[in-house]
Scaffold this motif. Sequence first.
Motif, mmCIF file in Angstrom:
data_model
loop_
_atom_site.group_PDB
_atom_site.id
_atom_site.type_symbol
_atom_site.label_atom_id
_atom_site.label_comp_id
_atom_site.label_asym_id
_atom_site.label_seq_id
_atom_site.Cartn_x
_atom_site.Cartn_y
_atom_site.Cartn_z
ATOM 1 N N GLY A 1 0.815 -1.238 0.180
ATOM 2 C CA GLY A 1 0.066 0.011 -0.157
ATOM 3 C C GLY A 1 0.978 1.380 -0.068
ATOM 4 O O GLY A 1 0.540 2.036 0.790
ATOM 5 N N GLY B 1 -3.799 5.063 0.655
ATOM 6 C CA GLY B 1 -4.617 4.719 2.201
ATOM 7 C C GLY B 1 -4.064 5.668 3.214
ATOM 8 O O GLY B 1 -3.788 6.707 3.179
ATOM 9 N N SER C 1 -9.027 -2.482 3.852
ATOM 10 C CA SER C 1 -8.767 -3.125 2.780
ATOM 11 C C SER C 1 -9.312 -4.426 2.754
ATOM 12 O O SER C 1 -9.400 -5.104 3.823
ATOM 13 C CB SER C 1 -7.026 -3.151 2.958
ATOM 14 N N LYS D 1 -2.968 -4.121 0.120
ATOM 15 C CA LYS D 1 -2.454 -3.417 -1.114
ATOM 16 C C LYS D 1 -3.226 -2.172 -1.407
ATOM 17 O O LYS D 1 -2.498 -1.317 -1.820
ATOM 18 C CB LYS D 1 -2.406 -4.576 -2.118
ATOM 19 N N THR D 2 -4.566 -2.344 -1.376
ATOM 20 C CA THR D 2 -5.368 -1.268 -1.512
ATOM 21 C C THR D 2 -6.438 -0.792 -0.266
ATOM 22 O O THR D 2 -6.632 -1.631 0.346
ATOM 23 C CB THR D 2 -6.170 -1.273 -2.668
ATOM 24 N N TRP D 3 -6.306 0.375 -0.142
ATOM 25 C CA TRP D 3 -7.433 1.010 0.974
ATOM 26 C C TRP D 3 -8.445 1.878 0.568
ATOM 27 O O TRP D 3 -8.411 2.654 -0.457
ATOM 28 C CB TRP D 3 -6.528 1.628 2.024
#
Length: 358
Positions: A284, A288, A317, A322-324
């Motif tokens: 991330g 985020g 997430s 990895k992504t938020w």
Amino acid sequence: MRKIVLFTFLISLFSCKEQKVNQDIKPIQAKLPTKSFTNVQLREIHSDAISIRAIVLDSNQLWFAGSNGKYGAIDLMTQKMFRGRIAKDTLHPEFRSIAKTKDAVFVLSVANPALLYRISNDKKVVQLVYEEKNEKVFYDSMQFLDDSFGVAMGDPISDCLNIITTTDGGNTWQKIPCEKLPKAGEGEAAFAASNTNVMLRNNKIIIVSGGKKARCFVSEDKGNTWNVYETPIVQGKTMTGIFTADFYDENIGFIAGGDYEKQEDNSNNKAITNDGGKTWQLVGQNTGFGYASCVQFVPNTKGKALVCLGGTGLHYSSDSGKTWKKMLDDKDLYTLRFQNDSVAYAAGKNKIVKLSFQ
């Protein structure tokens, strides 16, 4: 760590209000074993003049401990509230750690003197079971593995982290001597941000540090021997490093933190392990949350879903960090625990809230 701001307030009235936030957030495009959250409902269940960084769930009861000697319990079914306050001579301790066995609740204060109290389940008996006096003493986190074994950790007093353990359910506590512990680095300590510096999984103790070093300390034999592993989390200054950690199981873990003085900075502040803390990979990057106070895995998601509180709000997430997606702007929530895979409780500045994820 002492530099996190303490709060001293007057008692305010109990309130209960509900609001729905971020109803229009689109689903995160990531595959979950169960489901992906798209919004969260927030309902305030307790309001008081208190800073709370330590909560623990026990069946349908939530216990909390905070500033100015205050602690209490909320029946989550009836909303019945119990409030208590502890004083030692003229001192009202600042509690940042709480833990539960089948027989009692334990609350531990920061700063000198360190005071650890046992509170009976019926809330009638409050007993001081451990006291430590030292100008450098500062405990950050406490957890129980079961109804017998527990661990509390704090900032170094000499050249090692300060660690005490119990093997009799918290009635007595013993300090692990420095010669049995790894050496702490210069400027290495911990942060009493959300009672998430210590994790116990099977016989394994996992402790994370911050400051000028951000490392992971692991014992696989309840504290007799230790290994120390480096992490890629930002470090090098007093208010940098790992502020919070959670382990989904014995192998999958997540650490978060950052720079408390640069709360929007979301680089080098989150990492994941799949080998029990031996190796860590940044995730991330530049996305985020920034500064993180508390991170927790969502139950029943195979270690894929996480929620984080901190200086930039509440983020979620569904792909192992990895992504938020931001779900709340609230910067006054410091600590969080899940009751099940869609309901959590969080606490912070002057309040405790129920979070229903959908």
